[in-house]
Design an enzyme around this catalytic site. Structure first.
Site, short mmCIF file in Angstrom:
data_model
loop_
_atom_site.label_atom_id
_atom_site.label_comp_id
_atom_site.label_asym_id
_atom_site.label_seq_id
_atom_site.Cartn_x
_atom_site.Cartn_y
_atom_site.Cartn_z
N HIS A 177 0.84 -1.21 0.00
CA HIS A 177 0.00 0.00 0.00
C HIS A 177 0.87 1.25 0.00
CE1 HIS A 177 -2.09 -3.30 2.13
NE2 HIS A 177 -3.07 -2.97 1.32
S1 FES Z 1 1.82 -0.60 3.31
FE1 FES Z 1 0.22 -1.94 3.72
S2 FES Z 1 1.24 -3.72 4.40
FE2 FES Z 1 2.82 -2.33 3.98
#
Ligand code: FES
Length: 212
Positions: A177
């Protein structure tokens, strides 16, 4: 056997011996009173023998029963061994990282360059989401040891290989993410709430650490 289990064993045995001693004294005393009232001295002597035999056999039985129980409470040798991992640092070049397993989790060990150490130590703490001095996160500036699990949802960030995307802050990048960590493993951008954790570890030689 750990010290705590040793003390527990001593305490249980002490309680058992105390109960055994008290019970023996009481039974002998009661029997003595009965025997004084009785004219059947021969039968009384036989009862003494039966009482003491029963107590001794019972005591041995309890001790035999409790020993495996107490022993089972002690962590097995292989479990203790899994709790720690020794890692030789001698083959890690400046600027290189390795990944080792500790308790089933990846641990990143990075031998930082002087530039990375400077970058990490010059950061304004007020700009950090999870403020922490670089000096608090290392035992020796060139060695950075981190749990390699993103604090957002648990992905393993990139940044261990020379060719990896290291994110906007020259540390680690979590592609799940988009979390960016700096060269001290601190969260700088993206959804992860906290820094990559530093596991418990210590130097056990000039170029060996024990994690755990
Ligand atoms: S940014 Fe979501 S698990 Fe690493």
């Amino acid at each position: 056997m750990t010290l705590a289990y040793f003390y527990l064993l001593i305490a249980v045995l002490a309680i058992f011996l105390f109960c055994y001693f008290v019970a023996t004294r009481v039974w002998i005393r009661v029997d003595k009173i009965n025997r004084e009232k009785s004219e059947e001295n021969n039968k009384g002597t036989r009862r003494d023998f039966l009482y003491l035999s029963s107590i001794s056999i019972g005591g041995l039985g309890v001790a035999t029963f409790m020993w495996p129980f107490l022993k089972s409470m002690n962590p097995a040798e292989d479990t203790l061994a899994l709790g720690t991992t020794e890692v030789s640092l001698s083959d890690i070049a400046v600027g290189q990282s390795i990944t080792v397993k500790w308790r089933g989790r990846p641990v990143f060990i990075r031998r930082r360059t002087p530039e990375e150490i400077d970058e990490a130590s010059e950061v304004d703490l007020a700009s950090l989401r999870d403020p922490a001095e670089d000096s608090e996160r290392v035992k020796e500036p060139q060695w950075l040891v981190l749990e390699g699990v993103c604090t957002h949802l648990g992905c393993v960030p990139l940044g261990q290989k020379m060719s990896d995307n290291k994110g906007d802050y020259n540390g680690w990048f979590c592609p799940c993410h988009g979390s960016h960590y700096d060269s001290s493993g601190r969260i700088r951008k993206g959804p992860a709430p906290t820094n990559l954790p530093v596991p418990p570890y210590e130097f056990v030689g000039n170029d060996t650490i024990r994690i755990g």
